[in-house]
Design a protein around this motif. Structure first.
Motif, short mmCIF file in Angstrom:
data_model
loop_
_atom_site.label_atom_id
_atom_site.label_comp_id
_atom_site.label_asym_id
_atom_site.label_seq_id
_atom_site.Cartn_x
_atom_site.Cartn_y
_atom_site.Cartn_z
N SER A 144 4.22 31.77 -39.87
CA SER A 144 5.08 30.93 -39.04
C SER A 144 6.04 31.79 -38.23
N THR A 182 6.34 29.16 -29.62
CA THR A 182 7.56 28.69 -30.27
C THR A 182 8.71 28.64 -29.27
N ILE A 202 4.23 21.91 -36.39
CA ILE A 202 5.51 22.11 -35.71
C ILE A 202 6.60 21.33 -36.42
N VAL A 226 13.21 25.63 -34.01
CA VAL A 226 11.80 25.27 -34.05
C VAL A 226 11.08 26.27 -34.93
N GLU A 227 10.21 25.75 -35.80
CA GLU A 227 9.33 26.60 -36.59
C GLU A 227 7.91 26.10 -36.41
N ILE A 228 7.02 27.03 -36.08
CA ILE A 228 5.61 26.68 -35.91
C ILE A 228 4.77 27.50 -36.87
N GLN A 282 9.89 31.24 -36.26
CA GLN A 282 11.04 30.36 -36.12
C GLN A 282 11.99 30.95 -35.09
N GLU A 324 5.09 33.65 -30.78
CA GLU A 324 6.45 33.75 -30.26
C GLU A 324 6.61 32.98 -28.95
#
Length: 123
Positions: free
Chosen positions: A113, A80, A34, A98-100, A115, A77
């Protein structure tokens, strides 16, 4: 005088959670990575040196950890979006992103990922 925008970056927070729809994903925790970026006006904190005048990144991170480690998610989704809700929940936040990453989600790829971003509506 322009407000001074602080940028908090939480980098490479490594957690484990249940994420996905396949049987092995619903039965075994997987690693997620994260990254969050949070913008807020820091003029008051800069001038006071008082924690009450700043966003507490430790508190934000602890909420993210609790969310991720104690829940199950089908979609990246959704996960995130939930983390973005935490990153942007304080009234002072003007922007959050936020990017996971879900490492090894695809064969031959390091990760997949998602975002998502929040922009305060200043109507």
């Amino acid at each position: 005088m322009k407000p001074e925008i602080a940028v908090i970056r939480i980098k490479n927070l490594r957690l484990r959670t249940f994420i996905g729809i396949k049987d092995d994903e619903t039965q075994n925790k997987q690693d997620v990575l994260i990254n969050a970026e949070i913008h807020y006006c820091a003029m008051k904190a800069r001038n006071s040196d008082n924690m009450d005048d700043a966003l507490n990144y430790r508190t934000i991170t602890k909420k993210i950890i609790a969310l991720v480690e104690h829940n199950r998610f089908f979609l990246l989704e959704h996960l995130t979006g939930q983390v973005l809700d935490i990153a942007s929940e304080h009234d002072w936040v003007d922007f959050a992103q936020v990017e996971i990453d879900k490492p090894h989600a695809l064969r031959f790829a390091d990760s997949v990922s998602m975002q998502l971003s929040y922009h305060k509506n200043n109507d």
